[in-house]
Design an enzyme around this catalytic site. Structure first.
Site, PDB file in Angstrom:
ATOM      1  CB  SER B 143      -1.509   5.822  -4.196  1.00 33.90           C
ATOM      2  OG  SER B 143      -0.528   6.267  -5.087  1.00 33.90           O
ATOM      3  NE  ARG B 213      -4.019   5.575 -16.588  1.00 32.82           N
ATOM      4  CZ  ARG B 213      -4.407   5.356 -15.339  1.00 32.82           C
ATOM      5  NH1 ARG B 213      -3.853   6.039 -14.355  1.00 32.82           N
ATOM      6  NH2 ARG B 213      -5.349   4.484 -15.070  1.00 32.82           N
ATOM      7  CG  ASP B 309       3.870  -0.150  -4.047  1.00 29.48           C
ATOM      8  OD1 ASP B 309       4.443   0.416  -5.008  1.00 29.48           O
ATOM      9  OD2 ASP B 309       3.010   0.418  -3.346  1.00 29.48           O
ATOM     10  CG  HIS B 342       1.323   1.838  -6.286  1.00 28.74           C
ATOM     11  ND1 HIS B 342       1.553   2.114  -4.957  1.00 28.74           N
ATOM     12  CD2 HIS B 342       0.553   2.870  -6.748  1.00 28.74           C
ATOM     13  CE1 HIS B 342       0.974   3.262  -4.636  1.00 28.74           C
ATOM     14  NE2 HIS B 342       0.356   3.735  -5.692  1.00 28.74           N
ATOM     15  CG  ASP B 343      -2.678  -0.715 -10.250  1.00 30.05           C
ATOM     16  OD1 ASP B 343      -2.742   0.433  -9.755  1.00 30.05           O
ATOM     17  OD2 ASP B 343      -2.937  -0.956 -11.441  1.00 30.05           O
TER      18      ASP B 343
END
Lengths: 377, 377
Positions: B143, B213, B309, B342-343
């Site tokens: 990232s 967040r 992602d 993405h994680d």
């Protein structure tokens, strides 16, 4: 126009609570024919309203489906009697959390009962009762409007001849609930929200509502559309400013979307309507099997999705089509190739428009509606 | 550990401003070999920090890459000397907007200069200077960490032997800028933010930071992962409550993500670091042609993306690979099949881990590093 429904008999909500009387604000276009068989009900999306076409009285801009609805247009008001009502819980005239709770004499705020897509449709059905309309030729809507279309066809199968759910789903996904929850938290975090009682404090949670709108707005567009529209282009400057101003056009655009939205929308209405969408789950309501929902509907369906819509992706429309097929319903399905994302249903999309025009024309023939305007018959 | 850099010569930032001295907080694992050739620099993501492995001193949980970094693990600290520094502008010890501005004796707040990915890497290079490390065996990061990897390889080509940008991009997309902007607006809309001077008011913009967040967290997961993890399952209840509590597990999860994040992160740091990501554009920095950026890098690259992602989609990694290929760089590329979004770069992904292990092993052979731990040689 407004009308009051539920005066004699209050609306029984899905929550078990009763609400009534309820004011319904609606608009009509075109002329109702003699046998009342040319009615098209348009259901609006989360932040839409009854001002489908023509100039919107609040924003001064064309209505949200002005390009589709009008004399000679795809939804031809020379031929059809078009009706659109502001949803229950809304803020454009239909009873919602901004209105006065008759029991207290003060605005409902969070005292307003939590409503569902089913409740919205119940109120629309009461409106049609009041207007003496038994059956609707076609119910059409995109996004949350599409949820209402599905609810119409399953809750009132005998009252719907044709149904067009566009860019919709039979149940709100985890990701969509998540995005809605972020929006609600943004509103509730605004100190001007006052637990929903901001009207009594003479303030409005503008900041929180703007953030909610900004988040949602990103989900309405595709990455491709954002890239094409803005890319990394700068806003009226030669170079980045090394600051937190809106250097990029996409930032400026989003801020504008947020700030204009708060002028026309009520924060509590946003909470209630997003919640209604989250709760929508036609499968669970029918014993966990979506096909059960459609078992008794004689309506002919045209299900439409857009290839780049990631909020209500094609796979969700396909699930509806599969369920309809499994009960041998009359259904056609079109995935429109578009890079405009979820918003495509509001935009210039010739393939979509031709699909809708063709379906309405065919369905009208089946219904025995004349091709000409009622007054010309 | 912390070190001060830029005491003699301040850091010249991309904005043109000078900053210094700068405190750099960093962690090391493993042992530096005699010729200082076994250094792996790990670059952390937006909300990461230098506590890559082991127990995090603030959260009490394992570090963000604990599953990958340690003795005998993929990034084997028996073999490599691993170094990770908190980024410039961060809030875990490296100089950032929470620290005292020596010129005023008060916290920097928004007086802190806006920084870039390039500035973060400049500070890391100064740290290596101070430690007497000329060349890094490998720079790795996911990232925003991957952006730093690209910056390292292009700004200091002679200092990087191998580079692994993971789930990254050479420039932040319009959609990603948009999501960051929403987060920033949520923070700035929080009245406790006080124009960035909240430390002086003894408050923190918890609500705004939590909303930021929550929004970001949705973008880190795939729709599939959210559906698998939560679907429409309810949180400790049999039925929906017709209210605004967290009825759905996904809501409860998001609220938890928001509320735990504010305990460990600084709101202004969030503004500065997201801005640095938005500004990152390696192509524009090199005359509009990404390939130019890589013209002088002798490094061998392993570019890794994840199929689900949507924040840093494979197409962005592919653009990096194309540019590298066009200058005949040494590059391998793997798109890992994963539904975790993405994680995935933080999670259990055996194919990803094997790819990284294999690449590090091969690159180490090319570099002439022994297979055994330095102390065993």
């Amino acid at each position: 126009m407004t009308i009051r429904v539920g005066e004699d008999q209050p609306i029984r909500l899905d929550s078990g609570l009763e609400l009534g009387p309820v004011t319904v604000a609606y608009q009509t276009m075109g002329r109702l024919n003699a046998d009342r068989s040319n009615v098209i009900v348009i259901c609006h999306a989360l932040t839409g309203d009854q001002f489908v076409a023509g100039i919107h009285p609040v924003t001064g801009k064309p209505g949200w489906w002005d390009r589709l609805v009008g004399p000679g247009k795809v939804i031809d008001t020379n031929r059809f009697f078009v009706l659109c009502a502001n949803v229950l819980g809304g803020c454009m005239g239909t009873t919602g959390p901004r209105d006065i709770n008759p029991a207290t004499g003060r605005p409902w705020g969070l005292g307003f009962p939590v409503i569902t897509i089913g409740d919205m449709v119940t109120v629309q059905a009461r409106l049609l009762d009041a207007l003496g309309i038994d059956q609707v030729f076609c119910v059409i809507g995109g996004s949350m409007g599409g949820m209402q279309v599905l609810e119409w066809a399953t809750a009132y199968p005998e009252r719907v001849f044709a149904a067009v759910p566009i860019a919709a789903s039979y149940r709100h996904s985890a990701q969509n609930i998540a995005f809605h929850e972020v929006g609600r938290q943004a509103i509730m975090a605004d100190p001007n929200w006052h637990g929903g009682a901001y009207h009594e404090h003479g303030v409005t949670p503008h900041s929180g509502l703007a953030v909610a709108r900004m988040t949602a707005h990103i989900t309405y567009l595709s990455e491709t559309a954002l890239h094409r529209k803005f890319g990394r282009r700068l806003q009226n400057r030669e170079a980045i400013t090394y600051g937190f101003d809106a250097d990029f056009q996409v930032e400026s655009y989003l801020r504008h979307q947020g700030s204009t939205f708060v002028d026309r929308f009520d924060a509590n209405a946003y909470l209630y309507i997003t919640r209604a969408m989250d709760y929508f789950d036609l499968a669970t309501e029918h014993g966990g099997k979506l096909a059960n929902a459609f078992r008794h509907t004689p309506a002919r369906f045209c299900v439409i999705s857009f290839s780049s819509d990631w909020l209500f992706p094609t796979v969700e429309s396909r699930a509806i089509v599969h369920a309809l097929n499994s009960v041998a319903a009359n259904v056609s399905f079109v995935e429109v190739e578009s890079d405009k994302g979820h918003d495509a249903f509001l935009l210039e999309e010739p393939e979509f428009h031709e699909t809708l025009r063709g379906f309405l024309d065919g369905a009208a023939r089946h219904r025995g509606l004349p091709a000409l305007a009622p007054e010309a018959v």
